[in-house]
Write an enzyme that holds these catalytic residues in place. Structure first.
Site, PDB file in Angstrom:
ATOM      1  CG  ASN A   1      -1.702   1.229   1.403  1.00 22.20           C
ATOM      2  OD1 ASN A   1      -1.797   2.036   0.483  1.00 22.20           O
ATOM      3  ND2 ASN A   1      -2.295   1.409   2.572  1.00 22.20           N
TER       4      ASN A   1
ATOM      5  CE  LYS B   1       0.009   3.224   4.692  1.00 24.05           C
ATOM      6  NZ  LYS B   1       0.127   3.283   6.144  1.00 24.05           N
TER       7      LYS B   1
ATOM      8  CG  HIS C   1      -5.632   2.110   5.107  1.00 27.40           C
ATOM      9  ND1 HIS C   1      -5.147   3.067   5.972  1.00 27.40           N
ATOM     10  CD2 HIS C   1      -4.674   1.152   5.025  1.00 27.40           C
ATOM     11  CE1 HIS C   1      -3.939   2.706   6.376  1.00 27.40           C
ATOM     12  NE2 HIS C   1      -3.630   1.548   5.811  1.00 27.40           N
TER      13      HIS C   1
ATOM     14  CD  GLU D   1      -2.615   5.563   6.739  1.00 22.82           C
ATOM     15  OE1 GLU D   1      -2.634   5.600   5.498  1.00 22.82           O
ATOM     16  OE2 GLU D   1      -1.713   4.991   7.392  1.00 22.82           O
TER      17      GLU D   1
ATOM     18  CD  GLU E   1      -3.433  -2.513   7.248  1.00 24.45           C
ATOM     19  OE1 GLU E   1      -2.317  -2.774   6.799  1.00 24.45           O
ATOM     20  OE2 GLU E   1      -4.045  -1.465   6.987  1.00 24.45           O
TER      21      GLU E   1
ATOM     22  N   GLY F   1       2.687   2.049  10.662  1.00 23.54           N
ATOM     23  CA  GLY F   1       3.701   3.091  10.502  1.00 23.54           C
ATOM     24  C   GLY F   1       4.421   3.438  11.791  1.00 23.54           C
TER      25      GLY F   1
ATOM     26  CB  SER G   1       5.174  -2.204  11.926  1.00 24.55           C
ATOM     27  OG  SER G   1       4.836  -0.865  12.249  1.00 24.55           O
TER      28      SER G   1
HETATM   29  P1  PGA Z   1       2.949   0.098   7.505  1.00 22.69           P
HETATM   30  O1  PGA Z   1       1.486   0.381   6.912  1.00 22.69           O
HETATM   31  O2  PGA Z   1       3.408  -1.199   6.926  1.00 22.69           O
HETATM   32  O3  PGA Z   1       3.787   1.258   7.076  1.00 22.69           O
HETATM   33  O4  PGA Z   1       2.781   0.011   9.002  1.00 22.69           O
HETATM   34  C1  PGA Z   1       0.576  -0.647   6.729  1.00 22.69           C
HETATM   35  C2  PGA Z   1      -0.715  -0.134   6.138  1.00 22.69           C
HETATM   36  O5  PGA Z   1      -1.143   0.963   6.510  1.00 22.69           O
HETATM   37  O6  PGA Z   1      -1.342  -0.813   5.305  1.00 22.69           O
END
Ligand code: PGA
Length: 251
Positions: free
Chosen positions: A9, A11, A96, A98, A168, A174, A213
């Site tokens: 992903n 983003k 997601h 976010e 997630e 992140g 992560s």
């Molecule tokens: P990350 O993000 O691997 O940077 O923690 C995962 C995601 O948001 O899908």
């Protein structure tokens, strides 16, 4: 047998020129993944979808990060399913965390979008997960259970056979603070049990990913869990070397 799936992903990262460079460099990995019966893919921004689709291997899944549920109309700033289909894009990340946090993406909105995707024979990657406060309060299963039940209500077993779910935990995205593989397995297996209650035996075919992560060093541990069928990867999917390592570490 559920096929392992590694989905990046991106983003709001990468210029179209950088996305093209990645797509070209990823061609050998797509072949390697296919040879090993693993599916890989990336979700670039809307502006890079066409170039990645054009330059990546046909075996690479190219997913959008969002979509609107209407085909067209007065929805400034939105992109519709027919617009994605014109470019051969038929996978979309939905809900997601976010987008849930910054764009008011509710379970109901996710449901509406997935309904439109199923009607168009497309594949939603439905993201669920609890916040740190909910995790600390021991409410993970309650929150995730509600997201699954409300997001997927009224669908048929035939429709959800195409679905991918991504667990997630918001506190692990992140942050470098990843959930243990025991937590990932526990929640992914819980999600599968709800899918079973709702849709019956097809739950055994639905792929459930862990995300948050995930890095080359820990990807294998997650994918060794019986109910974790792959990973949704943010940061570690951006560099081609790291993406390659994610793949080679699970072969
Ligand atoms: P990350 O993000 O691997 O940077 O923690 C995962 C995601 O948001 O899908």
């Amino acid at each position: 047998m559920r096929k392992k799936l590694l989905l990046g992903n991106w983003k709001m990262n990468k210029l179209a020129s950088e996305a093209k460079e990645f797509a070209l460099a990823s061609v050998p990995f797509a072949a390697l993944a296919k040879k090993n019966n693993i599916e890989i893919g990336v979700a670039p921004t809307y502006l890079s979808l066409a170039t990645v689709k054009e330059h990546a291997s046909k075996d690479m899944i190219v997913a959008a990060q969002n979509v609107h549920f209407m085909d067209h109309g007065a929805y400034t700033g939105e992109v519709s399913i027919p617009m994605l289909k014109e470019f051969g894009i038929d996978w979309v990340i939905i809900g997601h965390s976010e987008r849930r946090a910054y764009d008011n993406e509710t379970n109901e909105k996710c449901h509406e979008k997935m309904k439109a995707l199923f009607e168009n024979n497309m594949v939603p990657v439905y993201c669920v997960g609890e916040t740190l406060a909910e995790f600390d309060a021991g409410k993970t299963k309650e929150v995730v259970g509600k997201q699954v039940k409300e997001g997927l209500k009224d669908f048929t077993a035939e429709q959800v056979a195409r679905l991918v779910v991504a667990y997630e935990p918001v506190w692990s995205i992140g942050t470098g603070k990843n959930a243990s593989s025991e937590i990932a397995q526990d929640i992914c297996s819980y999600i599968r049990s709800i899918l079973k209650e709702m849709f019956g035996g097809v739950a055994e075919e639905i792929r459930i990913l862990y995300g948050g992560s995930v890095k080359p060093v820990n990807v294998k541990e997650y994918l060794s869990c019986p109910d974790v069928d792959g990973a949704l990867v943010g940061g570690a999917s951006l560099k081609i070397e790291s993406f390659e390592e994610l793949l080679t570490n699970i072969l």
